[in-house]
Motif scaffolding. Structure first.
Motif, PDB file in Angstrom:
ATOM      1  N   ILE A   1      63.586  31.886  51.301  1.00  9.23           N
ATOM      2  CA  ILE A   1      62.481  32.340  50.449  1.00  9.23           C
ATOM      3  C   ILE A   1      62.691  31.811  49.039  1.00  9.23           C
ATOM      4  O   ILE A   1      63.769  31.977  48.457  1.00  9.23           O
ATOM      5  CB  ILE A   1      62.386  33.870  50.424  1.00  9.23           C
ATOM      6  N   ASP A   2      61.668  31.135  48.512  1.00  2.00           N
ATOM      7  CA  ASP A   2      61.674  30.743  47.102  1.00  2.00           C
ATOM      8  C   ASP A   2      61.186  31.927  46.279  1.00  2.00           C
ATOM      9  O   ASP A   2      60.030  32.360  46.423  1.00  2.00           O
ATOM     10  CB  ASP A   2      60.726  29.555  46.877  1.00  2.00           C
ATOM     11  N   ALA A   3      62.057  32.452  45.446  1.00  2.00           N
ATOM     12  CA  ALA A   3      61.681  33.615  44.630  1.00  2.00           C
ATOM     13  C   ALA A   3      60.559  33.254  43.658  1.00  2.00           C
ATOM     14  O   ALA A   3      60.431  32.105  43.215  1.00  2.00           O
ATOM     15  CB  ALA A   3      62.893  34.120  43.864  1.00  2.00           C
ATOM     16  N   GLY A   4      59.749  34.263  43.323  1.00  2.00           N
ATOM     17  CA  GLY A   4      58.647  34.064  42.398  1.00  2.00           C
ATOM     18  C   GLY A   4      59.118  33.846  40.974  1.00  2.00           C
ATOM     19  O   GLY A   4      60.321  33.821  40.683  1.00  2.00           O
ATOM     20  N   ALA A   5      58.160  33.703  40.077  1.00  2.00           N
ATOM     21  CA  ALA A   5      58.458  33.374  38.681  1.00  2.00           C
ATOM     22  C   ALA A   5      59.320  34.442  38.024  1.00  2.00           C
ATOM     23  O   ALA A   5      59.148  35.639  38.249  1.00  2.00           O
ATOM     24  CB  ALA A   5      57.158  33.204  37.910  1.00  2.00           C
ATOM     25  N   SER A   6      60.260  33.983  37.222  1.00  2.00           N
ATOM     26  CA  SER A   6      61.115  34.879  36.444  1.00  2.00           C
ATOM     27  C   SER A   6      60.783  34.688  34.967  1.00  2.00           C
ATOM     28  O   SER A   6      59.919  33.881  34.609  1.00  2.00           O
ATOM     29  CB  SER A   6      62.589  34.561  36.711  1.00  2.00           C
ATOM     30  N   GLY A   7      61.479  35.391  34.113  1.00  2.00           N
ATOM     31  CA  GLY A   7      61.230  35.261  32.679  1.00  2.00           C
ATOM     32  C   GLY A   7      61.574  33.872  32.175  1.00  2.00           C
ATOM     33  O   GLY A   7      62.437  33.178  32.736  1.00  2.00           O
ATOM     34  N   PRO A   8      60.924  33.431  31.094  1.00  2.00           N
ATOM     35  CA  PRO A   8      61.141  32.070  30.584  1.00  2.00           C
ATOM     36  C   PRO A   8      62.547  31.826  30.049  1.00  2.00           C
ATOM     37  O   PRO A   8      62.956  30.673  29.903  1.00  2.00           O
ATOM     38  CB  PRO A   8      60.097  31.948  29.465  1.00  2.00           C
ATOM     39  N   ASP A   9      63.284  32.876  29.764  1.00  2.00           N
ATOM     40  CA  ASP A   9      64.632  32.722  29.233  1.00  2.00           C
ATOM     41  C   ASP A   9      65.705  33.121  30.232  1.00  2.00           C
ATOM     42  O   ASP A   9      66.887  33.229  29.873  1.00  2.00           O
ATOM     43  CB  ASP A   9      64.795  33.569  27.957  1.00  2.00           C
ATOM     44  N   SER A  10      65.322  33.400  31.459  1.00  2.00           N
ATOM     45  CA  SER A  10      66.288  33.871  32.447  1.00  2.00           C
ATOM     46  C   SER A  10      66.725  32.741  33.370  1.00  2.00           C
ATOM     47  O   SER A  10      65.988  31.791  33.619  1.00  2.00           O
ATOM     48  CB  SER A  10      65.684  35.009  33.276  1.00  2.00           C
ATOM     49  N   TRP A  11      67.953  32.878  33.833  1.00  2.00           N
ATOM     50  CA  TRP A  11      68.506  31.947  34.824  1.00  2.00           C
ATOM     51  C   TRP A  11      69.094  32.762  35.956  1.00  2.00           C
ATOM     52  O   TRP A  11      69.724  33.775  35.692  1.00  2.00           O
ATOM     53  CB  TRP A  11      69.590  31.058  34.198  1.00  2.00           C
ATOM     54  N   PRO A  12      68.892  32.344  37.206  1.00  2.00           N
ATOM     55  CA  PRO A  12      68.115  31.186  37.649  1.00  2.00           C
ATOM     56  C   PRO A  12      66.625  31.332  37.324  1.00  2.00           C
ATOM     57  O   PRO A  12      66.115  32.455  37.271  1.00  2.00           O
ATOM     58  CB  PRO A  12      68.340  31.159  39.156  1.00  2.00           C
ATOM     59  N   ARG A  13      65.930  30.211  37.162  1.00  2.00           N
ATOM     60  CA  ARG A  13      64.516  30.200  36.833  1.00  2.00           C
ATOM     61  C   ARG A  13      63.703  30.079  38.134  1.00  2.00           C
ATOM     62  O   ARG A  13      63.675  29.045  38.777  1.00  2.00           O
ATOM     63  CB  ARG A  13      64.214  29.018  35.923  1.00  2.00           C
ATOM     64  N   GLY A  14      63.050  31.187  38.498  1.00  2.00           N
ATOM     65  CA  GLY A  14      62.245  31.179  39.717  1.00  2.00           C
ATOM     66  C   GLY A  14      60.835  30.666  39.474  1.00  2.00           C
ATOM     67  O   GLY A  14      60.438  30.361  38.351  1.00  2.00           O
TER      68      GLY A  14
END
Length: 264
Positions: free
Chosen positions: A211-224
């Motif tokens: 599963i490719d995770a959905g979008a995460s915050g712009p400053d977070s890693w990993p970047r979904g």
């Protein structure tokens, strides 16, 4: 002008006869063979170009179907990730890019897979997640750049808090990528090969997809949220190019044939 002597005239006529003999049936046969070979190669080229054009039209149909299917699935309501009862039926045509949800706990070590994204070169971070229904799914939590590789290699992945992931179902990528094969023994991965990663990490009851995770915050890693869901479709342009080349190659062939067949 001085008259030509009898001996000179005889010599001239003899050379003329020899010249005509040299340009006789043998020379005509060689010329015909050369023309036939040129025409045969030209027609072969025409057929190759036509075949490439038809192939591009077929690819266009496939691409349009893919675009429509992906667009419909990524905007559909989220559903639970498929459980073991449906695993035998899972394939790209029927399941890939479905919008799914997984709820459970992350367990086990990360696997870093080489990737190139809109953010540049780096790695996908795949972490096993144990679903509350009793099976494991590899979750691609997102992308990290090259300079953060060591940080996520050290991360244990043994999170204790319950987690929920919304994302897109993707089909396993066996073998490798970037013209290189996966090397589990050296922990070098070039594709998201679910079966090979599960075996290398000693995981059981693993779903045949990730599963490719959905979008995460712009400053977070990993970047979904970096799954490619917009696909370039230039197959019609490619097809027209191949057909144009076929016409350009065929035109002189048939023009020369008409000239040879014209009454004289």
């Amino acid at each position: 002008m001085s008259p030509v002597s009898g001996a000179g005239r005889a010599k001239f006529e003899a050379e003329d006869m020899i010249g005509r003999a040299g340009a006789g049936p043998h020379a005509t046969s060689k010329g015909s063979a050369s023309r036939f070979l040129a025409v045969a190669l030209g027609l072969l080229g025409v057929l190759v170009f036509l075949g490439l054009g038809i192939w591009q039209l077929e690819r266009r149909v496939w691409k349009l179907d893919l675009i429509a299917r992906v667009d419909q699935r990524i905007h559909a309501p989220v559903v639970d990730a498929p459980g073991p009862a449906t695993w035998a039926d899972i394939d790209a045509a029927g399941y890939e890019y479905r919008h799914v949800r997984l709820a459970g706990q992350f367990q086990g070590a990360n696997t870093l897979v080489q990737a190139v994204t809109e953010l540049g070169g780096g790695y996908w971070v795949l972490t096993p997640m144990r679903d509350g229904r009793g099976f494991t799914v590899l979750v691609n939590r997102g992308f990290v750049p090259q300079e953060r590789k060591a940080e996520f290699e050290r991360e244990s992945g043994g999170f204790t808090a319950p987690a929920e992931v919304d994302g897109l179902l993707r089909i396993s990528e066996p073998g490798g990528g970037f013209l290189r094969s996966n090397d589990p023994a050296a922990d070098r991965w070039y594709s998201r090969d679910v079966a090979a990663i599960a075996k290398a990490r000693g995981l059981a009851d693993v779903a045949p997809y990730f599963i490719d995770a959905g979008a995460s915050g712009p400053d977070s890693w990993p970047r979904g949220g970096l799954t490619v869901v917009k696909f370039r479709n230039a197959h019609l342009v490619y097809a027209l190019t191949w057909f144009a080349l076929a016409i350009a190659l065929a035109r002189p062939i048939f023009a020369n044939r008409r000239q040879r067949e014209a009454p004289r």
